[in-house]
Design a protein around this motif. Structure first.
Motif, PDB file in Angstrom:
ATOM      1  N   GLY A 172      20.724  58.334   3.808  1.00 53.49           N
ATOM      2  CA  GLY A 172      20.251  56.917   3.451  1.00 53.49           C
ATOM      3  C   GLY A 172      21.393  56.229   2.857  1.00 53.49           C
ATOM      4  N   ALA A 173      22.495  56.742   2.162  1.00 45.62           N
ATOM      5  CA  ALA A 173      23.661  56.032   1.758  1.00 45.62           C
ATOM      6  C   ALA A 173      24.647  55.676   2.785  1.00 45.62           C
ATOM      7  N   ILE A 174      24.625  56.362   3.849  1.00 44.99           N
ATOM      8  CA  ILE A 174      25.653  55.794   4.970  1.00 44.99           C
ATOM      9  C   ILE A 174      25.065  54.702   5.726  1.00 44.99           C
ATOM     10  N   ALA A 175      23.543  54.896   5.810  1.00 45.34           N
ATOM     11  CA  ALA A 175      23.086  53.692   6.392  1.00 45.34           C
ATOM     12  C   ALA A 175      23.090  52.331   5.658  1.00 45.34           C
ATOM     13  N   ASN A 176      22.883  52.671   4.145  1.00 38.18           N
ATOM     14  CA  ASN A 176      22.865  51.439   3.431  1.00 38.18           C
ATOM     15  C   ASN A 176      24.216  50.807   3.197  1.00 38.18           C
ATOM     16  N   THR A 177      25.517  51.691   3.269  1.00 34.72           N
ATOM     17  CA  THR A 177      26.785  51.312   3.477  1.00 34.72           C
ATOM     18  C   THR A 177      27.012  50.469   4.484  1.00 34.72           C
ATOM     19  N   ILE A 178      26.627  50.811   5.912  1.00 40.52           N
ATOM     20  CA  ILE A 178      26.801  50.254   6.967  1.00 40.52           C
ATOM     21  C   ILE A 178      26.143  49.058   7.160  1.00 40.52           C
ATOM     22  N   LEU A 179      25.052  49.024   6.641  1.00 37.40           N
ATOM     23  CA  LEU A 179      24.082  47.602   6.836  1.00 37.40           C
ATOM     24  C   LEU A 179      24.390  46.675   5.916  1.00 37.40           C
ATOM     25  N   ASP A 180      24.908  46.829   4.716  1.00 38.62           N
ATOM     26  CA  ASP A 180      25.285  46.089   3.663  1.00 38.62           C
ATOM     27  C   ASP A 180      26.431  44.863   4.262  1.00 38.62           C
ATOM     28  N   PRO A 181      27.313  45.166   4.613  1.00 35.77           N
ATOM     29  CA  PRO A 181      28.201  44.046   5.048  1.00 35.77           C
ATOM     30  C   PRO A 181      27.828  43.505   6.289  1.00 35.77           C
ATOM     31  N   ILE A 182      27.118  44.315   6.994  1.00 33.20           N
ATOM     32  CA  ILE A 182      26.348  43.591   8.226  1.00 33.20           C
ATOM     33  C   ILE A 182      25.293  42.510   7.821  1.00 33.20           C
ATOM     34  N   PHE A 183      24.614  42.779   7.194  1.00 34.00           N
ATOM     35  CA  PHE A 183      23.561  41.899   6.847  1.00 34.00           C
ATOM     36  C   PHE A 183      24.132  40.847   5.645  1.00 34.00           C
ATOM     37  N   ILE A 184      24.976  41.184   4.996  1.00 33.10           N
ATOM     38  CA  ILE A 184      25.565  40.109   3.929  1.00 33.10           C
ATOM     39  C   ILE A 184      26.714  39.189   4.794  1.00 33.10           C
TER      40      ILE A 184
END
Length: 451
Positions: A172-184
């Motif tokens: 889950g953390a890996i997914a969050n770390t990848i998605l954070d900069p993409i979404f922001i």
């Protein structure tokens, strides 16, 4: 059924096997909020950081619930296995899993219903409130998934699969770390994007944790194991109350701390928002060290619980002392970082004006000055929980936060202003350390007589 290695394997090897995955899992759990704060600080600014700080009590309450059930279930689970009662262990685990779902859904409903009122209680100022409301309204959706995942992780470790427990959180953390900069930064969704990335990662971790229901090694589930049992639920909650109480106390500290900082900050050149944002950065940075300390403590817990149930008291003592040794080493590293490189750590969370940086450095150096001894109190609380003395564990869990820190935050500023808020931290840390040493020393002497 296979014989549990907790009863015969060398303690250092067991601690390595259980603590490293546990540390990784707790680190990953704390990184959900830290990664959000870093990207939000870079993409939104220090008001965004203040918003995540104001929303953080929702996460600590969530963790309190998952620890109440997860640690409680896992502690009973280990004790039953040590007594060679696998059927009782299975019923405890099944009942605990049902409680995780019930509590998770109840928390989501209550949190969303009272969101504006709770954010104001948590210290949201007029400027910070819109950011905090947008962030918290989304992250609350992921709380039920997080409660089940964290709770299951404790049971999975107690079953002898610490690596699987670690993997649940890592995915889950890996997914969050990848998605954070993409979404922001790519989609320009700002603080909403950070919140969305968080819950998607939590859902992924949840799905992986649930898969373990069919993989338990020391027990076999029957249908009746998943029927809610009030008596079993009370036992579970009594065993998990110390760890949960510590998180509830942390939540209370956050509320008092946030409101004290904004009140006394308004009387200084820093204003209301700078102390609030700085507090979030300092506490999240310390959360990394605390996550390692908690991970070691959780890794030691099933070792202590099993061997106490099996009346192997010398192994209980050895496990506790080894855990304390490693907690002290980690805390010493944290102390050096906080005192020598505060500006470098703070800069990871984005830029701010001169006053913002000045207060953040001051906050980190003073408030975390006694971080060196924090590991003793955390592990000592877990120690009493593991051996079934939940009330004593709860007492130790509450000492630093409720009995010492909150009164000090309220009293010292009356004489020293906002500096009194900062000095409350080290005074409370040292006081809790002394009490922990006294209570654990007495317990270890008693166990030595029983050996």
């Amino acid at each position: 059924m296979t014989e549990n290695p907790l009863g015969y394997e060398k303690i250092p090897k067991l601690l390595k096997g259980f603590a490293i995955p546990s540390i990784t899992a707790t680190l990953i759990g704390s990184l959900y909020n830290i990664v959000d704060q870093i990207f939000i600080g870079q993409g939104v600014g220090y008001l965004g950081n203040a918003a995540t700080n104001v929303s953080y009590p929702f996460s600590t309450i969530c963790l309190a619930i998952s620890l109440l059930i997860g640690i409680g279930s896992a502690s009973l689970f280990s004790l039953y296995l040590g007594k060679k009662q696998p059927d009782s262990a299975a019923k405890t685990a099944g009942n605990g899993i049902i409680l995780m779902f019930i509590f998770g859904l109840a928390y989501l409903i209550i949190g969303e219903s009272l969101l504006p009122q709770l954010l104001k209680l948590f210290g949201a100022t007029t400027e910070v409130f819109p950011f905090a409301q947008q962030y918290a309204s989304v992250t609350l959706i992921g709380m039920p998934f997080l409660i089940v995942t964290n709770g299951m992780s404790n049971l999975i470790r107690a079953d002898g699969s610490p690596k699987y427990s670690m993997t649940c959180m890592v995915i889950g953390a890996i997914a969050n770390t990848i998605l954070d900069p993409i979404f922001i930064f790519v989609f320009h969704w700002g603080i909403f994007g950070a919140a969305l990335a968080t819950i998607l990662g939590q859902i992924l971790s949840f799905m992986f944790a649930i898969r373990y229901l069919w993989r338990f090694k020391t027990i076999r589930f029957q249908k009746n194991c998943f029927r809610p049992n009030i008596k079993e639920s009370l036992k579970t909650c009594s065993m998990g109350i110390s760890s949960s109480a510590n998180q509830i106390a942390i939540t209370l500290v956050q509320i008092v701390l946030h409101n004290s900082l904004t009140y006394y900050g308004a009387q200084t050149v820093y204003g209301t928002d700078i102390p609030l944002a700085a507090c979030g950065i300092v506490m999240k940075t310390n959360a990394i060290i605390l996550a390692i300390v908690v991970g070691i403590s959780q890794g030691v817990q099933p070792i202590i619980g099993f061997n106490y149930g099996a009346k192997q008291y010398s192994r209980v003592r050895e496990a506790y002392l080894l855990g304390i040794k490693w907690n002290m080493i980690v805390s010493a590293i944290g102390f050096c970082l906080f005192q020598c490189f505060p500006q470098s750590l703070i800069s990871l969370f984005g830029d701010g004006d001169k006053l913002y940086l000045e207060f953040s450095v001051l906050f980190m150096r003073i408030f975390l000055f006694m971080v060196l001894v924090n590991g003793v109190q955390v592990l000592s609380s877990s120690f009493f929980t593991a051996i079934g003395k939940a009330l004593r564990g709860a007492l130790l869990a509450l000492t630093r936060q409720v009995f010492f820190l909150i009164p000090l935050i309220l009293i010292l500023p009356l004489h020293f202003g906002i500096m009194g808020v900062l000095f409350a931290g080290p005074v409370a840390d040292f006081s809790a350390f002394v009490l922990s040493v006294v209570l654990v020393s007495r317990e270890l002497k008693l166990q030595k007589k029983l050996s």
